[in-house]
Design an enzyme around this catalytic site. Structure first.
Site, short mmCIF file in Angstrom:
data_model
loop_
_atom_site.label_atom_id
_atom_site.label_comp_id
_atom_site.label_asym_id
_atom_site.label_seq_id
_atom_site.Cartn_x
_atom_site.Cartn_y
_atom_site.Cartn_z
N LYS A 167 -14.78 8.21 -3.27
CA LYS A 167 -15.94 8.34 -2.57
C LYS A 167 -16.80 9.58 -2.89
O LYS A 167 -18.00 9.93 -3.34
CB LYS A 167 -15.71 8.35 -1.04
CG LYS A 167 -15.36 6.96 -0.54
CD LYS A 167 -14.79 7.03 0.88
CE LYS A 167 -14.11 5.80 1.16
NZ LYS A 167 -12.93 5.89 2.36
N LYS A 179 -8.30 13.38 4.94
CA LYS A 179 -7.53 12.46 4.73
C LYS A 179 -6.54 12.66 5.94
O LYS A 179 -6.36 13.61 6.54
CB LYS A 179 -6.97 12.33 3.52
CG LYS A 179 -6.11 13.57 2.99
CD LYS A 179 -5.46 13.71 1.46
CE LYS A 179 -6.63 13.49 0.53
NZ LYS A 179 -7.04 12.35 -0.14
N ARG A 180 -5.58 11.60 6.18
CA ARG A 180 -4.60 11.86 7.23
C ARG A 180 -3.81 12.97 7.09
O ARG A 180 -3.56 13.23 5.78
CB ARG A 180 -3.86 10.56 7.25
CG ARG A 180 -4.40 9.34 7.96
CD ARG A 180 -4.75 9.84 9.54
NE ARG A 180 -3.61 9.97 10.16
CZ ARG A 180 -3.23 9.02 11.38
NH1 ARG A 180 -3.77 7.94 11.37
NH2 ARG A 180 -2.00 9.35 11.83
N LYS A 234 0.43 14.67 1.48
CA LYS A 234 -0.86 14.80 0.99
C LYS A 234 -1.08 16.27 0.81
O LYS A 234 -2.27 16.63 0.40
CB LYS A 234 -1.81 14.26 2.04
CG LYS A 234 -1.91 12.72 2.10
CD LYS A 234 -2.58 12.14 3.01
CE LYS A 234 -2.40 10.58 3.39
NZ LYS A 234 -3.26 9.82 2.27
N HIS A 257 0.83 -1.39 0.15
CA HIS A 257 -0.04 0.06 -0.33
C HIS A 257 0.64 1.10 0.12
O HIS A 257 0.32 2.36 0.12
CB HIS A 257 -0.84 0.03 1.12
CG HIS A 257 -1.85 -1.08 1.15
ND1 HIS A 257 -3.18 -0.74 0.69
CD2 HIS A 257 -1.87 -2.28 1.59
CE1 HIS A 257 -3.92 -2.04 0.91
NE2 HIS A 257 -3.18 -2.86 1.58
N THR A 285 -8.70 6.56 -1.77
CA THR A 285 -10.02 6.10 -1.91
C THR A 285 -11.04 7.07 -1.56
O THR A 285 -12.13 6.99 -2.20
CB THR A 285 -10.20 4.88 -0.91
OG1 THR A 285 -9.64 5.01 0.30
CG2 THR A 285 -9.57 3.41 -1.48
C1 26W Z 1 3.45 0.52 10.36
C2 26W Z 1 3.21 1.89 9.88
C3 26W Z 1 2.43 2.25 8.80
C4 26W Z 1 0.92 1.68 8.91
C5 26W Z 1 0.30 1.92 7.75
C6 26W Z 1 2.76 2.38 7.69
C7 26W Z 1 2.02 2.31 6.81
C8 26W Z 1 0.75 2.07 6.52
C9 26W Z 1 -0.28 2.04 5.60
C10 26W Z 1 0.42 1.42 4.43
C11 26W Z 1 -0.61 3.29 5.07
C12 26W Z 1 -1.92 3.50 4.21
O1 26W Z 1 -2.97 3.52 4.93
N1 26W Z 1 -1.67 3.53 3.08
C13 26W Z 1 -2.86 3.92 2.08
O2 26W Z 1 -3.42 2.74 1.74
C14 26W Z 1 -4.58 3.24 0.80
C15 26W Z 1 -5.53 2.03 0.43
O3 26W Z 1 -4.64 1.07 -0.30
C16 26W Z 1 -4.27 3.88 -0.23
O4 26W Z 1 -5.47 4.18 -0.97
C17 26W Z 1 -3.46 4.97 -0.01
O5 26W Z 1 -2.94 5.76 -1.07
C18 26W Z 1 -2.30 4.61 1.00
O6 26W Z 1 -1.73 5.82 1.46
#
Ligand code: 26W
Length: 813
Positions: free
Chosen positions: A656, A544-545, A550, A356, A652
């Protein structure tokens, strides 16, 4: 479920009164919420059991989606919708003087996720159940989900999220399915009389994992799948031992707390791997508990192990559950007595992995020492996987040390979880076409060259049931009245709306619906934030976060720019705008917190300045969550998707918002590229550097932010306002870090480079919005083409290409 409104009213009132011991008129809204949920839950149980049996006896393969995050939001409304009783219930409640949306508000959000990755998992569960696919979620039951955000003096403050406090209506504890997970200790090995090696654990700590199951109701209640969330508790035997030893020391409670700590909270960071031991504990706990229960279920079928991968698919949502690979090997070899080769072949053909993110700071690596002490046997297996893998690379290409060093799972004293995931899986996918291309061409190039057949793309999707049918009932009704019911099961049929793109009456209706949604949101904003916003202004939304890439800061700089223009010329013509933000910053992410403070400061200034307050309003909505998103999205005109190209894997929220008729203002990043392709160039606003350009700047290092600053007056003006005295800085140093990020640290995310094209795109929007007819037509194009982004299609592709699962027939049709 309820054949009529009258029947519903009768059972509901009976239920309410018997559960609370109060009369209907004495009961509170909370009571009513609970009674209703209870009723719904009871009615689900039958279908849930049937589904489980059907899956078990059908001989079909089942998929288990392992994820550290499931951002479910609220379930009541969605369950009523999927059970087909939303209208009956809504009308019945109305007769009783109750309002469904108000009762829905009484439910705590299950906020067991950070953002995109967790919400995607939730959308996938909805699609799996709605397509009658045997697919379940496996996750953790954090006692504290994503923190609650408050603003104090414009700054973010985090409060714990006690979502289970009032008792959670949708979970069922399953004591009978509890398992134990081992941590630490030393491994001893011995050879039996046949020369086989066995491993035993000394001094390890055993933790009890208790599952709580949540029903996942498919559309039209086709099937009810399961989200199994594991909770950590002290193991009984362990408790007794420790109690004896530690009672004297009075440390017993502390010990219990340690054990329960594993599922005490969700790590609130979605971009920086923290490397905390507790996080690794959580990951192993999830994987081990989940696998043990899946294997126990498989064993009930009495099949040979060679059939395992024909019955079970295991999916890992990013690398967080990557320990599935060695844990599965451990169970097969140490517990079930299989040999390495056989165990490895079953593992690889069962496991698949989704990536992701390409942000390097988010890629998980664990120091060897940490893994070795926490899960010693697992570490031994990872070492062996690595050795055999490196050996096979050597055989393919003897002497290419560079390649081996690059691909190795263990290197420089760390375990690379992405490498482990790729090596242990038969499929690796990215989440949008551009993202997958970047993985293949850059980030994972060497792996792609070694195993091209493993790599594939699965563009993300969203469930149109929650994000359109539930969140925007009036638009849904218009669609149904216009093209019939078909789109609900086949969302692509929303394309039939294209026939109305020149139909003035239809476009007016569309406009009216958007206006009403904006009025509703405006009321919410007034009530919650005390800010009066103009529903006739453009609702420009950035939700979004909060993250550097971003680029919420770019949006903020643009608002400062508009303020400057208006101050210089108060009679300047400007289409009124309401800028709406929703975002949480990771608690330790200093820069992100400064951006929140800046936006709140801008709001203070522009919302009160007589020269600007009627033209620009800024609202930073507190505590962004799934349910807040459901309120904002239907009311949006402009969808801000302005990440630095190449950085947003997919996005995503973009889907929406488009589905609810917002126009995208975006860079050519992530799934924006595919949205652009779907709606055509005339119904989207794109700007900024391409991903190729960004990546080449990173490579050559020739970008010079200072030059942008020196040669552009408008840029210099806003950047200076962060550093020097201005209405925003008020002369103090609060925003100096933001200035430094842009100038001293050379603007890592190219805000200044993209500033002018962003401003130009915004001007075009302001101009186009005045032509309501044209705007509504563009809005229609977005809605009509959004069906392609339903997660039903995404999931069908996962099912066909990766998991190889097909629809399960229910016992009774
Ligand atoms: C361990 C720390 C950590 C936790 C979560 C690192 C990275 C993440 C995720 C990979 C972050 C995340 O939510 N990524 C998002 O995933 C979405 C679903 O596929 C994408 O639409 C977003 O672009 C992406 O930032």
């Amino acid at each position: 479920m309820f054949s009529s409104k009258e029947e519903f009213k009768e059972v509901f009132v009976k239920n309410l009164e018997s559960e609370t011991g109060k009369t209907k008129d004495q009961a509170t809204e909370q009571d009513a919420y609970r009674a209703l949920s209870h009723l719904v839950r009871e009615r689900l149980l039958q279908k849930w059991k049937e589904t489980e049996q059907a899956y078990q006896t059908s001989g079909k393969k089942q998929v288990y989606y392992f994820s550290m995050e499931f951002l479910m939001g609220r379930l009541l409304g969605n369950n009523l919708l999927n059970m087909g009783v939303l209208n009956v219930v809504e009308e019945g409640l109305m007769d009783l003087g109750l309002t469904l949306p108000i009762l829905e508000e009484k439910e705590a959000d299950a906020g067991l996720g950070n953002g995109g990755l967790g919400r995607l998992a939730a959308c996938f569960l909805d699609s799996l159940a709605s397509l009658r696919l045997a697919g379940h979620g496996v996750g953790l039951r954090y006692r504290n989900g994503m923190f609650t955000q408050r603003f104090v003096n414009g700054q973010q403050v985090e409060l714990p999220d006690h979502w289970l406090q009032d008792g959670y209506m949708w979970e069922v504890r399953r004591d009978e399915a509890a398992v134990e997970v081992q941590f630490g200790g030393e491994i001893e090995s011995y050879e039996d009389k046949d020369g086989d090696l066995h491993f035993t654990y000394k001094n390890s700590q055993s933790i009890r994992a208790v599952p709580y199951d949540l029903p996942v109701v498919g559309y039209e209640e086709k099937s009810v799948n399961t989200l199994r969330l594991w909770s950590a508790e002290p193991a009984e035997e362990d408790l007794l031992n420790k109690a004896q030893i530690e009672q004297a020391h009075g440390n017993f409670i502390g010990h219990q707390r340690d054990l329960e700590e594993i599922t005490s909270f969700l790590y609130p960071d979605d971009s920086h791997e923290e490397g905390k031991k507790l996080r690794l504990k959580q990951e192993y706990f999830l994987v081990s508990a989940g696998l043990q229960s899946i294997i126990a279920q498989f064993e009930e079928l009495d099949l040979p192990w060679t059939d395992f991968s024909e019955r079970v698919a295991l999916h890992i949502n990013d690398t967080h559950p990557a320990l599935i690979v060695p844990e599965l090997m451990r169970i097969f070899m140490d517990v079930k007595g299989l040999g390495w080769e056989e165990a490895w072949s079953i593992t690889q053909s069962s496991v698949s992995y989704t990536n992701h993110t390409t942000l390097s700071e988010a890629l998980e690596t664990w120091p060897v020492d940490v893994i070795r002490t926490l899960v010693p046997r697992i570490f031994m297996i990872i070492e062996e996987i690595n050795e055999r893998f490196c050996q096979s690379l050597w055989e393919q290409d003897p002497g290419d040390f560079d390649r081996i060093a690059q691909l190795a799972i263990i290197a420089d004293g760390t375990v690379k979880m992405a490498h482990l995931s790729i090596v242990g899986s038969h499929s690796v996918n990215g989440v949008a076409r551009l993202h997958t291309d970047i993985l293949k061409k850059r980030e994972m190039k060497a792996f792609y060259e070694a195993f091209p057949e493993r790599f594939n793309n699965k563009t993300n999707g969203i469930t149109h049931r929650r994000w359109l049918l539930h969140a925007n009932p009036s638009l849904s009704e218009l669609i149904t009245n216009t093209v019939g019911e078909g789109w609900k099961r086949q969302p692509n049929r929303m394309k039939e709306l294209l026939a109305y793109r020149e139909d003035g009456t239809f476009l007016d209706e569309l406009h009216q619906i958007k206006q009403q949604n904006k009025v509703n949101l405006a009321q919410w904003i007034e009530k919650d934030h005390g800010i009066a916003v103009n529903p006739d202004s453009i609702f420009d939304v950035h939700i979004k976060r909060l993250h550097g890439y971003k680029r919420q800061l770019l949006n903020a700089l643009h608002i400062m720019h508009l303020y400057n223009e208006l101050k210089a010329n108060p009679s300047k013509e400007m289409t009124p705008r309401t800028f709406i933000f929703g975002a949480k910053a990771a608690p330790g992410y200093y820069f992100a917190k400064k951006v929140i403070k800046l936006i709140n400061t801008i709001a203070e200034v522009v919302n009160h300045d007589p020269d600007t307050k009627d033209t620009i309003k800024v609202v930073f909505m507190e505590d962004y969550s799934v349910s807040l998103a459901e309120k904002i999205i239907p009311a949006t005109n402009v969808s801000e998707q302005i990440s630095t190209a190449s950085k947003e894997a997919s996005g995503t929220g973009n889907m929406k918002l488009m589905m609810n008729g917002a126009l995208t203002l975006g860079t050519m990043d992530g799934a924006n590229v595919e949205i652009h392709e779907a709606v055509g160039n005339d119904a989207i606003y794109t700007f900024g550097l391409s991903s190729e350009e960004v990546l080449s700047y990173y490579q050559t290092g020739i970008y010079d932010a200072m030059e942008m600053y020196n040669h552009d007056k408008r840029i210099r003006r806003v950047v200076d306002q962060l550093y020097h005295y201005s209405p925003f800085s008020k002369g103090d140093t609060t925003f100096h870090e933001l200035y430094h990020a842009l100038i001293t640290h050379n603007d890592e995310y190219f805000l200044l480079k993209d500033f002018n094209s962003y401003v130009a795109a915004q001007e075009e929007i302001s101009h186009d919005y005045l032509n309501q007819r044209k705007w509504n037509e563009m809005s229609l194009l977005n809605i009509a083409h959004s069906g392609a982004f339903s997660s039903d299609y995404t999931i069908q592709n996962y099912a066909d290409d990766i998991w190889k699962i097909s629809e399960a027939k229910m016992l009774n049709g």
